[in-house]
Design a protein around this motif. Structure first.
Motif, PDB file in Angstrom:
ATOM      1  N   TYR A 255     -76.973  39.928  28.637  1.00 18.19           N
ATOM      2  CA  TYR A 255     -76.111  41.062  28.968  1.00 18.19           C
ATOM      3  C   TYR A 255     -74.759  40.904  28.285  1.00 18.19           C
ATOM      4  CZ  TYR A 255     -79.489  41.324  32.809  1.00 18.19           C
ATOM      5  OH  TYR A 255     -80.638  41.377  33.545  1.00 18.19           O
TER       6      TYR A 255
ATOM      7  N   ASN B 255     -82.311  49.904  35.361  1.00 19.62           N
ATOM      8  CA  ASN B 255     -81.340  49.193  34.549  1.00 19.62           C
ATOM      9  C   ASN B 255     -79.949  49.400  35.141  1.00 19.62           C
ATOM     10  OD1 ASN B 255     -80.508  51.795  33.708  1.00 19.62           O
ATOM     11  ND2 ASN B 255     -81.707  51.690  31.820  1.00 19.62           N
TER      12      ASN B 255
ATOM     13  N   ILE C  45     -77.397  49.899  24.887  1.00 18.44           N
ATOM     14  CA  ILE C  45     -76.141  49.578  24.222  1.00 18.44           C
ATOM     15  C   ILE C  45     -75.012  50.380  24.854  1.00 18.44           C
ATOM     16  CG2 ILE C  45     -74.900  49.556  22.027  1.00 18.44           C
ATOM     17  CD1 ILE C  45     -77.606  49.428  20.619  1.00 18.44           C
TER      18      ILE C  45
ATOM     19  N   LEU D 192     -76.606  46.541  13.488  1.00 18.05           N
ATOM     20  CA  LEU D 192     -77.965  46.686  13.985  1.00 18.05           C
ATOM     21  C   LEU D 192     -78.989  46.570  12.862  1.00 18.05           C
ATOM     22  CD1 LEU D 192     -77.934  49.642  16.563  1.00 18.05           C
ATOM     23  CD2 LEU D 192     -78.193  47.215  17.026  1.00 18.05           C
TER      24      LEU D 192
ATOM     25  N   HIS E 100     -84.446  49.907  13.507  1.00 17.56           N
ATOM     26  CA  HIS E 100     -84.970  50.114  14.866  1.00 17.56           C
ATOM     27  C   HIS E 100     -85.788  51.405  14.909  1.00 17.56           C
ATOM     28  CE1 HIS E 100     -81.828  53.174  15.611  1.00 17.56           C
ATOM     29  NE2 HIS E 100     -81.010  52.346  14.993  1.00 17.56           N
TER      30      HIS E 100
ATOM     31  N   PRO F 117     -86.175  48.575  25.346  1.00 18.81           N
ATOM     32  CA  PRO F 117     -85.744  47.230  25.735  1.00 18.81           C
ATOM     33  C   PRO F 117     -84.278  46.941  25.453  1.00 18.81           C
ATOM     34  CG  PRO F 117     -86.934  47.141  23.668  1.00 18.81           C
ATOM     35  CD  PRO F 117     -87.015  48.566  24.134  1.00 18.81           C
ATOM     36  N   TYR F 118     -83.606  47.856  24.734  1.00 20.79           N
ATOM     37  CA  TYR F 118     -82.192  47.647  24.411  1.00 20.79           C
ATOM     38  C   TYR F 118     -81.350  48.790  24.960  1.00 20.79           C
ATOM     39  CZ  TYR F 118     -83.712  43.999  21.209  1.00 20.79           C
ATOM     40  OH  TYR F 118     -84.271  42.864  20.694  1.00 20.79           O
TER      41      TYR F 118
ATOM     42  N   GLN G  19     -82.246  39.320  25.262  1.00 19.31           N
ATOM     43  CA  GLN G  19     -81.582  38.019  25.180  1.00 19.31           C
ATOM     44  C   GLN G  19     -80.489  37.840  26.236  1.00 19.31           C
ATOM     45  OE1 GLN G  19     -81.924  40.106  22.351  1.00 19.31           O
ATOM     46  NE2 GLN G  19     -83.843  39.045  21.898  1.00 19.31           N
TER      47      GLN G  19
ATOM     48  N   THR H  62     -79.988  43.450  26.626  1.00 19.10           N
ATOM     49  CA  THR H  62     -81.011  43.164  25.622  1.00 19.10           C
ATOM     50  C   THR H  62     -81.958  42.128  26.213  1.00 19.10           C
ATOM     51  OG1 THR H  62     -80.018  41.229  24.575  1.00 19.10           O
ATOM     52  CG2 THR H  62     -79.155  43.393  23.897  1.00 19.10           C
TER      53      THR H  62
ATOM     54  N   GLY I  76     -74.082  46.386  28.238  1.00 20.01           N
ATOM     55  CA  GLY I  76     -75.276  46.473  27.412  1.00 20.01           C
ATOM     56  C   GLY I  76     -76.286  45.440  27.866  1.00 20.01           C
TER      57      GLY I  76
END
Length: 337
Positions: A244, A217, A230, A7, A10, A227-228, A242, A240, A238
């Motif tokens: 799943y 979610n 995990i 990671l 963050h 927004p993330y 970008q 993100t 998970g």
């Protein structure tokens, strides 16, 4: 540890959820060890929510002490149904006194949020049993409730093989059960949220729903805006911006990967621009019960027009002031919109 090493910097962990079953199966020391590991690897924000799914039958003094030590702030209790005959049919004997003791124990260690899960559509269950369970949850002072329909999938959940399909309520009775639970809870002042959740008016989830801040979610309705998401355990998903990712669903495969020093990822899905657009629209529909037609891209709206027309003809969706909105009768069919 592998995830933490990968990671970038963050803003800190906003929420930790111990779920996917009953994490108290780890035992008191197991809970302390995993919480210590997580806090050692990741920076937790001040006031971060720490939530856990709990089985009321397992909450002895040792586990309550461990939950206090890990800083539990919210507990979700699986109540299902309080009728002894129904509990016997589903193989989950859980007297009311046991649930009440669990609630008292959790409140005593400072847990401010108590969630309860109720289920309708169970074998031998009628409307009266669902109403009784909803009233029991009110008497316990639950802050949030989720009222789910039982899904009979014995090919996925082997423990359901002992339940006969003929003993399950039919679709019409299931609908009456869901309506009865909603009526009991809303008559008591709880706010209906989205498809199947209810909360006290002053609860953060009810406030988020009223102010347009509610989110959804893989864990369902939430006030978490991170927004993330995990997922660590076997089968965990998970999310993100970008795309799943899902871990190996089989525990042995998950464990083998971790022990070999590999991330236990089984599959992923990279999102396209259209996927992201549809995801945003679906989240708003699920959280707000409707959406302005102007916010739906023309090609998506055109491709859905006939089916939306069918929902409107059935009185489930109304077009008002340029907005597609589920009617009260249509709320159980929110997923269709």
């Amino acid at each position: 540890a592998m995830v933490a090493a990968l990671l970038p910097g963050h803003g800190g962990v906003a929420a930790l959820h111990l779920g996917g079953g009953t994490p108290t199966a780890l035992g008191a020391e197991g809970l302390r060890r995993i919480a210590a590991a997580l806090r050692g690897l990741f920076a937790f924000r001040t006031g971060a929510e720490v939530a856990a799914e709990l089985d009321p039958r397992t909450l002895g003094d040792d586990l309550l002490a461990a939950l206090a030590d890990i800083g539990l702030t919210r507990a979700s209790l699986g109540v299902q149904d309080v009728t002894p005959a129904v509990q016997e049919r589903i193989g989950r004997i859980q007297p009311k006194a046991q649930v009440e003791a669990a609630v008292r124990g959790l409140r005593a260690i400072g847990v401010g949020g108590i969630n309860m899960d109720l289920i309708y559509g169970l074998p031998g269950q009628g409307v009266a049993e669902v109403e009784d369970s909803a009233r029991f949850a009110l008497d316990c002072g639950a802050d949030r409730l989720a009222v789910f329909g039982y899904a009979h999938v014995p090919w996925m959940k082997p423990h359901q093989k002992g339940i006969r399909v003929d003993d399950l309520p039919d679709a019409a009775l299931r609908m009456r059960q869901a309506e009865a639970a909603a009526r009991v809870l809303t008559d008591a002042g709880y706010v209906a949220i989205g498809l199947d959740h209810f909360a006290k008016p002053g609860d953060a989830m009810a406030i988020a729903a009223a102010t347009g801040a509610l989110r959804r979610n893989f864990q369902g309705y939430t006030t978490d805006t991170a927004p993330y998401l995990i997922g660590f355990g076997a089968s965990a998903i998970g999310a993100t911006p970008q795309g799943y990712v899902q871990n190996a669903p089989e525990e042995k495969a998950w464990l083998a990967a971790v022990e070999a020093g590999r991330l236990p990822t089984a599959r992923g899905l990279a999102l396209t621009a259209e996927d992201r657009t549809r995801a945003r629209l679906i989240e708003r529909v699920m959280c707000e019960g409707g959406i302005p037609e102007a916010d739906i891209p023309a090609d998506i709206l055109a491709g859905s027009r006939d089916r939306l027309g069918d929902l409107a003809a059935d009185g489930l969706v109304a077009r008002r002031d340029g907005r597609l909105t589920m009617t009260p009768e249509g709320r159980p069919f929110l997923r269709h919109l």
